[in-house]
Design a protein around this motif. Structure first.
Motif, mmCIF file in Angstrom:
data_model
loop_
_atom_site.group_PDB
_atom_site.id
_atom_site.type_symbol
_atom_site.label_atom_id
_atom_site.label_comp_id
_atom_site.label_asym_id
_atom_site.label_seq_id
_atom_site.Cartn_x
_atom_site.Cartn_y
_atom_site.Cartn_z
ATOM 1 N N GLU A 106 0.822 -1.212 0.000
ATOM 2 C CA GLU A 106 0.000 0.000 0.000
ATOM 3 C C GLU A 106 0.856 1.263 0.000
ATOM 4 O O GLU A 106 0.462 2.286 -0.542
ATOM 5 C CB GLU A 106 -0.930 0.012 1.217
ATOM 6 C CG GLU A 106 -2.034 -1.030 1.142
ATOM 7 C CD GLU A 106 -2.856 -1.081 2.419
ATOM 8 O OE1 GLU A 106 -2.571 -0.290 3.337
ATOM 9 O OE2 GLU A 106 -3.767 -1.912 2.482
ATOM 10 N N THR A 108 3.813 1.581 -1.414
ATOM 11 C CA THR A 108 4.657 1.736 -2.607
ATOM 12 C C THR A 108 4.003 2.706 -3.584
ATOM 13 O O THR A 108 2.774 2.798 -3.661
ATOM 14 C CB THR A 108 4.874 0.381 -3.310
ATOM 15 O OG1 THR A 108 3.607 -0.174 -3.635
ATOM 16 C CG2 THR A 108 5.665 -0.569 -2.456
ATOM 17 N N PRO A 109 4.814 3.435 -4.334
ATOM 18 C CA PRO A 109 4.259 4.381 -5.310
ATOM 19 C C PRO A 109 3.484 3.658 -6.416
ATOM 20 O O PRO A 109 3.704 2.478 -6.701
ATOM 21 C CB PRO A 109 5.496 5.079 -5.884
ATOM 22 C CG PRO A 109 6.609 4.765 -4.952
ATOM 23 C CD PRO A 109 6.258 3.528 -4.224
ATOM 24 N N GLU A 110 2.591 4.394 -7.068
ATOM 25 C CA GLU A 110 1.701 3.818 -8.083
ATOM 26 C C GLU A 110 2.474 3.281 -9.281
ATOM 27 O O GLU A 110 2.143 2.227 -9.830
ATOM 28 C CB GLU A 110 0.693 4.874 -8.529
ATOM 29 C CG GLU A 110 -0.392 4.348 -9.430
ATOM 30 C CD GLU A 110 -1.330 3.387 -8.729
ATOM 31 O OE1 GLU A 110 -1.848 2.500 -9.420
ATOM 32 O OE2 GLU A 110 -1.529 3.517 -7.509
ATOM 33 N N LYS A 113 3.769 -0.190 -8.742
ATOM 34 C CA LYS A 113 2.697 -1.179 -8.830
ATOM 35 C C LYS A 113 2.373 -1.493 -10.292
ATOM 36 O O LYS A 113 2.197 -2.658 -10.668
ATOM 37 C CB LYS A 113 1.442 -0.669 -8.124
ATOM 38 C CG LYS A 113 1.571 -0.554 -6.626
ATOM 39 C CD LYS A 113 0.280 -0.015 -6.023
ATOM 40 C CE LYS A 113 0.405 0.234 -4.559
ATOM 41 N NZ LYS A 113 -0.829 0.807 -3.990
ATOM 42 N N MET A 114 2.289 -0.470 -11.098
ATOM 43 C CA MET A 114 1.968 -0.668 -12.514
ATOM 44 C C MET A 114 3.063 -1.480 -13.220
ATOM 45 O O MET A 114 2.783 -2.342 -14.044
ATOM 46 C CB MET A 114 1.773 0.678 -13.223
ATOM 47 C CG MET A 114 0.544 1.433 -12.752
ATOM 48 S SD MET A 114 -0.969 0.492 -12.907
ATOM 49 C CE MET A 114 -1.081 0.383 -14.669
#
Length: 132
Positions: A106, A108-110, A113-114
């Motif tokens: 949660e 971690t930067p977006e 994640k992508m």
């Protein structure tokens, strides 16, 4: 003969004779009961008021004895109880690790994640091509 300074009984009859005053504290019922209790305790060797240091030391000694008893009881647990405790600890540890991983995910930067999602899709596509 010389006359004495003391008065005769005949002369004292007219004077007021001194009496000891009554102490209202000592004549009270509560004071008498407390005094009686203190005397009984003193005869038995029980002191109602201990110095603070002595009370603290006795309390520490009692705490140590209780702690030692608890440790002895913990060692006396059966094999089944010990095994259950180990399993419970392992389950709690695994659960804690899962919570930590979710929290890290949660936080971690977006874009990270992508990027992870893209890698997974590429790996899945590669696995589909090899299987076909």
């Amino acid at each position: 003969m010389a006359e004495s300074d003391y008065l005769d009984d005949e002369e004292c009859a007219e004077l007021i004779k001194p009496r000891k005053l009554i102490n209202p504290v000592k004549s009270s019922k509560n004071h008498q009961e407390l005094h009686r209790e203190l005397i009984i305790n003193q005869k038995r060797g029980i002191t109602p008021h201990k110095p603070e240091l002595q009370r603290v030391m006795e309390q520490r000694k009692r705490d140590q004895v209780v702690k030692q008893r608890k440790e002895a009881e913990a060692l006396k647990k059966s094999d089944l109880e010990q095994e259950l405790m180990k399993r419970q600890q392992r389950l709690e540890q695994i659960e804690q690790e899962k919570l930590d991983a979710e929290e890290r995910w949660e936080n971690t930067p977006e874009f990270v994640k992508m990027k992870g999602n893209l890698r997974r899709t590429r790996q899945e596509e590669g696995a589909d091509v090899q299987v076909s």
